[in-house]
Design an enzyme around this catalytic site. Structure first.
Site, mmCIF file in Angstrom:
data_model
loop_
_atom_site.group_PDB
_atom_site.id
_atom_site.type_symbol
_atom_site.label_atom_id
_atom_site.label_comp_id
_atom_site.label_asym_id
_atom_site.label_seq_id
_atom_site.Cartn_x
_atom_site.Cartn_y
_atom_site.Cartn_z
ATOM 1 N N TYR A 168 0.836 -1.203 0.000
ATOM 2 C CA TYR A 168 0.000 0.000 0.000
ATOM 3 C C TYR A 168 0.868 1.249 0.000
ATOM 4 O O TYR A 168 1.932 1.275 0.611
ATOM 5 C CB TYR A 168 -0.882 0.051 1.253
ATOM 6 C CG TYR A 168 -2.044 -0.909 1.238
ATOM 7 C CD1 TYR A 168 -3.291 -0.521 0.757
ATOM 8 C CD2 TYR A 168 -1.902 -2.210 1.718
ATOM 9 C CE1 TYR A 168 -4.368 -1.387 0.763
ATOM 10 C CE2 TYR A 168 -2.975 -3.085 1.726
ATOM 11 C CZ TYR A 168 -4.205 -2.675 1.246
ATOM 12 O OH TYR A 168 -5.263 -3.545 1.249
ATOM 13 N N TYR A 189 -0.733 -10.119 0.030
ATOM 14 C CA TYR A 189 0.353 -9.680 0.914
ATOM 15 C C TYR A 189 0.248 -10.369 2.272
ATOM 16 O O TYR A 189 -0.837 -10.761 2.696
ATOM 17 C CB TYR A 189 0.358 -8.158 1.070
ATOM 18 C CG TYR A 189 -0.911 -7.549 1.613
ATOM 19 C CD1 TYR A 189 -1.166 -7.501 2.978
ATOM 20 C CD2 TYR A 189 -1.857 -7.010 0.753
ATOM 21 C CE1 TYR A 189 -2.327 -6.934 3.480
ATOM 22 C CE2 TYR A 189 -3.030 -6.448 1.235
ATOM 23 C CZ TYR A 189 -3.259 -6.414 2.594
ATOM 24 O OH TYR A 189 -4.421 -5.862 3.080
ATOM 25 N N ARG A 230 -3.228 -12.149 3.065
ATOM 26 C CA ARG A 230 -4.522 -11.661 2.596
ATOM 27 C C ARG A 230 -4.703 -12.002 1.123
ATOM 28 O O ARG A 230 -3.795 -11.780 0.323
ATOM 29 C CB ARG A 230 -4.641 -10.127 2.726
ATOM 30 C CG ARG A 230 -4.657 -9.514 4.110
ATOM 31 C CD ARG A 230 -5.827 -9.893 4.997
ATOM 32 N NE ARG A 230 -7.105 -10.170 4.384
ATOM 33 C CZ ARG A 230 -8.038 -9.277 4.028
ATOM 34 N NH1 ARG A 230 -7.830 -8.002 4.216
ATOM 35 N NH2 ARG A 230 -9.191 -9.647 3.511
ATOM 36 N N HIS A 236 -7.503 -8.124 -2.876
ATOM 37 C CA HIS A 236 -8.795 -7.473 -2.621
ATOM 38 C C HIS A 236 -8.713 -5.987 -2.902
ATOM 39 O O HIS A 236 -7.629 -5.389 -2.866
ATOM 40 C CB HIS A 236 -9.251 -7.707 -1.174
ATOM 41 C CG HIS A 236 -8.306 -7.144 -0.157
ATOM 42 N ND1 HIS A 236 -7.205 -7.838 0.306
ATOM 43 C CD2 HIS A 236 -8.278 -5.949 0.479
ATOM 44 C CE1 HIS A 236 -6.547 -7.100 1.185
ATOM 45 N NE2 HIS A 236 -7.171 -5.942 1.295
ATOM 46 N N HIS A 240 -10.632 -2.374 -1.636
ATOM 47 C CA HIS A 240 -11.521 -1.787 -0.621
ATOM 48 C C HIS A 240 -12.507 -0.834 -1.288
ATOM 49 O O HIS A 240 -12.117 -0.028 -2.142
ATOM 50 C CB HIS A 240 -10.708 -0.986 0.397
ATOM 51 C CG HIS A 240 -9.739 -1.807 1.193
ATOM 52 N ND1 HIS A 240 -10.029 -2.320 2.432
ATOM 53 C CD2 HIS A 240 -8.472 -2.203 0.923
ATOM 54 C CE1 HIS A 240 -8.993 -2.990 2.904
ATOM 55 N NE2 HIS A 240 -8.027 -2.933 2.001
#
Lengths: 231, 159
Positions: free
Chosen positions: A103, A142, A152, A155, A157
């Protein structure tokens, strides 16, 4: 102001205490929740116009000087209420990690490269039929430190407003066939299998653009009015 | 027969850049908005008393005359979004909301955080408001009513 909203079916939303997701243990409320009546504040909410949209708000691959690395995708769908009625002119906010699973956030210390050409945030308003479309790159998986060897699934958000504060939804969209889904405590915090399926996008040949990008369809369903709609 | 809803999922820890909202801590940017200007501030703590640095609140309220807002450039009047800092503190600039019928003045507050799989929704009332005594929601919360009251700190701040 909208009329009273139906309660979601049992099992649609996660329980706040879900020990497999370790952070819920300290953060889930310790006292029982009290029901709020659906008053004028709960049944209204902010409305936004195009002035909240910024440059390349719906194309996350064109916000920087160059093109981001990764698999380009087109994501499109509709925002509906649970009566099946479209929700036009409603705001979606979107954010995600880059194709390497990192991120653009100072607290993300995962040892994967940042992409100077990818920030990973967007906004879009639905059209008259409740439809939205964004272009982005497929996010990477990640690791996180929830439990040993925790990963995870890929995905994206999403944050949606609907027309009232009681329709407000923040969720994550997953990709079909991801082998990590079965191991993810956040995805599996949703008790109902049908509701979990609701959070997985569908690969869509019709949205795929030849020589350019793969397409996925993802529809959102928000709480609808309990009253039978007048014809 | 209704369609099954899209399930909620946690906002996670990395939402700040995706949800940044420049006028977020100013609910009524228009200086002519009816109502007494106030600052609402406080701390978000978890069930063990530790501050929560990765949470945010959304606030929704009418102006001082009890009227809900419409879009303003870049946002919507009466709506705000504030992030907690490293000590779990948040601050919002707004006006004291007007009463809604028999309901005492209050702000609707929605809390999102890492570790919350769905949002929590509550109301913030104002200590000392005469209308609090007749508010059915406050009365229904019994001994927990005090947890919904913001207390004045000087003339313009509520905590």
């Amino acid at each position: 102001m909208t009329s009273a909203l139906r309660k979601p079916a049992p099992g649609t939303h996660p329980n706040l205490l879900h020990p497999a997701y370790a952070s819920t243990v300290a953060r889930a409320p310790t006292q029982s929740l009290l029901a709020l009546p659906q008053g004028p504040g709960e049944l209204s909410g902010p409305r936004f116009d195009a002035s909240v949209l910024y440059k390349s708000h719906d194309d996350l691959t064109r916000q920087c000087a160059g093109e981001p690395l990764g698999e380009r995708i087109i994501l499109s769908g509709r925002v509906l209420d649970d009566n099946g009625d479209p929700m036009p002119n409603t705001l979606l906010e979107v954010w995600q990690c880059n194709s390497a699973g990192r991120y653009h956030h100072h607290r993300d210390q995962h040892d994967a490269p940042l992409d100077p050409n990818f920030t990973g945030n967007g906004r879009v308003l639905t059209d008259a039929e409740g439809r939205y479309t964004i272009t982005t790159i497929k996010p990477g998986a990640y690791p996180w430190r929830n439990h040993p060897n925790a990963w995870r699934p890929a995905h994206i958000h999403f944050s949606l407003f609907g027309t009232s504060m009681l329709q407000r939804l923040i969720t994550q969209m997953y990709f079909p066939g991801d082998p990590l889904l079965g191991y993810d405590p956040i995805f599996n915090s949703v008790p109902s299998e049908k509701a979990r399926e609701r959070s997985i996008a569908r690969f869509d040949w019709n949205l795929t653009k030849p020589e350019w990008a793969l397409g996925y369809e993802f529809n959102f369903v928000l709480r609808g009015s309990e009253a039978t709609p007048a014809n | 027969m209704s369609e099954i809803n899209t399930p909620s999922q946690t906002v996670g820890p990395f939402f700040h850049y995706g949800l940044k909202w420049e006028p977020g801590e100013h609910l009524f940017p228009d200086a002519k908005t009816p109502g007494r200007r106030i600052v609402l501030t406080g701390t978000i703590t978890d069930g063990q008393g530790a501050p929560v640095p990765d949470a945010f609140l959304e606030l929704w309220q009418p102006d001082g005359s009890g009227r809900f807002g419409a879009p303003v450039p870049g946002s919507c009047a009466g709506w705000g979004r504030v992030f907690t800092d490293n000590d779990g503190r948040y601050t919002a600039n707004t006006v004291l909301p007007g009463a809604l019928g028999k309901q005492a003045p209050h702000i609707l507050v929605v809390l999102f955080a890492r570790g919350l799989l769905r949002q929590l929704i509550t109301r913030v009332y104002f200590d000392g408001e005469a209308a609090n005594a007749g508010d059915a929601v406050l009365a229904s919360t019994g001994a927990r009513a005090a947890t919904l009251l913001a207390r004045p700190e000087g003339a313009e701040r509520y905590v």
